[in-house]
Scaffold this active site. Structure first.
Site, PDB file in Angstrom:
ATOM      1  N   ASN A  94       5.723  35.624  28.889  1.00 14.54           N
ATOM      2  CA  ASN A  94       5.615  35.614  27.065  1.00 14.54           C
ATOM      3  C   ASN A  94       7.442  35.791  26.887  1.00 14.54           C
ATOM      4  O   ASN A  94       7.992  35.789  25.726  1.00 14.54           O
ATOM      5  CB  ASN A  94       4.736  37.084  26.386  1.00 14.54           C
ATOM      6  CG  ASN A  94       5.228  37.881  27.170  1.00 14.54           C
ATOM      7  OD1 ASN A  94       4.502  38.233  28.799  1.00 14.54           O
ATOM      8  ND2 ASN A  94       5.840  38.931  26.815  1.00 14.54           N
ATOM      9  N   GLY A 135      16.845  44.747  23.842  1.00 11.44           N
ATOM     10  CA  GLY A 135      15.466  44.560  22.696  1.00 11.44           C
ATOM     11  C   GLY A 135      15.192  43.654  24.488  1.00 11.44           C
ATOM     12  O   GLY A 135      15.827  43.101  24.815  1.00 11.44           O
ATOM     13  N   CYS A 184       5.088  33.380  21.119  1.00 16.68           N
ATOM     14  CA  CYS A 184       4.771  33.358  22.162  1.00 16.68           C
ATOM     15  C   CYS A 184       2.921  33.026  22.345  1.00 16.68           C
ATOM     16  O   CYS A 184       2.918  31.392  22.997  1.00 16.68           O
ATOM     17  CB  CYS A 184       4.426  34.795  23.334  1.00 16.68           C
ATOM     18  SG  CYS A 184       4.113  36.324  22.342  1.00 16.68           S
TER      19      CYS A 184
END
Length: 351
Positions: free
Chosen positions: A318, A11, A149
């Site tokens: 983020n 990811g 985030c």
């Protein structure tokens, strides 16, 4: 060396963790886990990486406890809940980047994460929060849950008002704007280039679970200081970065000078929070592009006398301060290292 493992290695947050760990002087990447891309090398999954170190993605089994000192879970919340139940008390430290253990209150958790079944006693043991606010609780923490985030930006923006100045925040309305990487790499029609490019997409206009976790944390930190907190979230064409604008209504009286001094005082000694003047640079700040690639969060608080509100702006990357960088930051504190170790990269601009 502190042996580190990353689950969810394919990811976006997993890739950032690999990048930061392999540049860290005191961390050694010893395990990569996942349920897909088994056998693939990091450089195959993340084209920018060339530090394979002989590692490939492997299934997560109980044997991982012999290979790591800290295990990062960059996984969906249901997977994190399962892995934490399997490995708690067997790994010295688990750092979860998902929402599985962020909201302590069971009723709120069930509302915002209805598909995440977790052990209640395990949820009570997770230490949650941004490291600037919970650093003293991390030294002996075995289970650490990172804020989302958006939640990181909102909390860093509001904490000096509640925990510093002691203001009672009657109403907080948050406007959040985030780039496409905030949604991960799952394929959705709305994320296809013909729809995403140039768009300002109101994907969560009437509520967001990150707002719920902020309210839950602040209420537990100082009960009664926050009333109604709501949020609207928008997707913008950027890939990285987010900006939160928190509109705060309070009966407390404070002038601009006092407000600025309170923020500077609150974050003194915290190297990753930069208190900014809105007009101090060539472009108005906070602006996400001024923090990209770094673990910095830029925060500004402005008094709107005509509107009877305080406007708090917070910008961060983020994938770094909102995820992987913050994970490394809490790991530094957990293992007694200087907070900024391996995280001194300056922002990349323009990006």
């Amino acid at each position: 060396m502190i042996r580190a493992g990353v689950v969810g290695a394919s990811g976006l947050a997993g890739g950032e963790l690999i990048r930061l760990i392999t540049q860290h002087p005191d961390l050694e990447l010893t395990f990569l886990g996942g349920s897909s891309h088994i056998g693939r090398r990091p450089s195959e999954l993340h084209p920018g990486l060339r530090f394979d170190q002989g590692l490939t993605v492997r299934p997560v089994t109980e044997e991982v406890v012999d290979e790591v000192d800290v295990l990062f879970l960059a996984t969906p919340a249901p997977v994190s809940a399962e892995l934490a139940a399997l490995l708690a008390d067997r790994v010295p430290a688990i750092v979860d980047l998902s929402g599985a253990f962020r909201i302590r209150t069971p009723e709120l958790h069930d509302r915002w994460y209805p598909k995440v079944r977790r052990r209640t006693e395990l949820a009570d043991r997770f230490v949650y929060g941004v490291p600037e606010l919970i650093g003293d609780r991390l030294a002996d923490a075995a289970l650490i849950s990172l804020p989302g985030c958006y939640a990181t930006a909102i909390t860093l923006g509001l904490a000096p008002l509640t925990l510093g100045l002691g203001l009672d925040l009657k109403t907080v309305v948050v406007d959040g704007k985030s780039g496409s990487s905030g949604g991960g790499i799952h394929l959705r029609t709305s994320d296809l280039h013909p729809f995403r490019a140039g768009a300002i997409a109101p994907y969560s206009p009437t509520g967001h679970r990150h707002a719920a976790e902020v309210a839950d944390f602040l209420e537990r930190s100082k009960p009664g200081t926050i009333g109604n907190l709501s949020m609207s979230a928008y997707g913008v064409p950027n890939v990285r970065g987010l900006l939160t604008s928190s509109y705060v209504f309070t009966d407390g009286k404070v002038d601009q000078r006092e407000l600025t001094r309170a923020y500077l005082r609150f974050y003194k000694g915290h190297p990753f929070v930069r208190v900014r003047r809105h007009d101090e640079t060539l472009i108005p700040v906070p602006d996400p592009q001024a923090v990209l690639g770094s673990n910095y969060a830029d925060v500004t608080a402005l008094l709107d006398e005509e509107g009877g509100r305080i406007v708090v702006l917070a910008a961060l990357d983020n994938l770094v301060k909102g995820a992987a960088g913050q994970a490394v930051q809490v790991t530094n504190l957990r293992f007694g290292l200087p907070e900024e170790t391996g995280l001194t990269q300056q922002p990349v601009m323009p990006a």
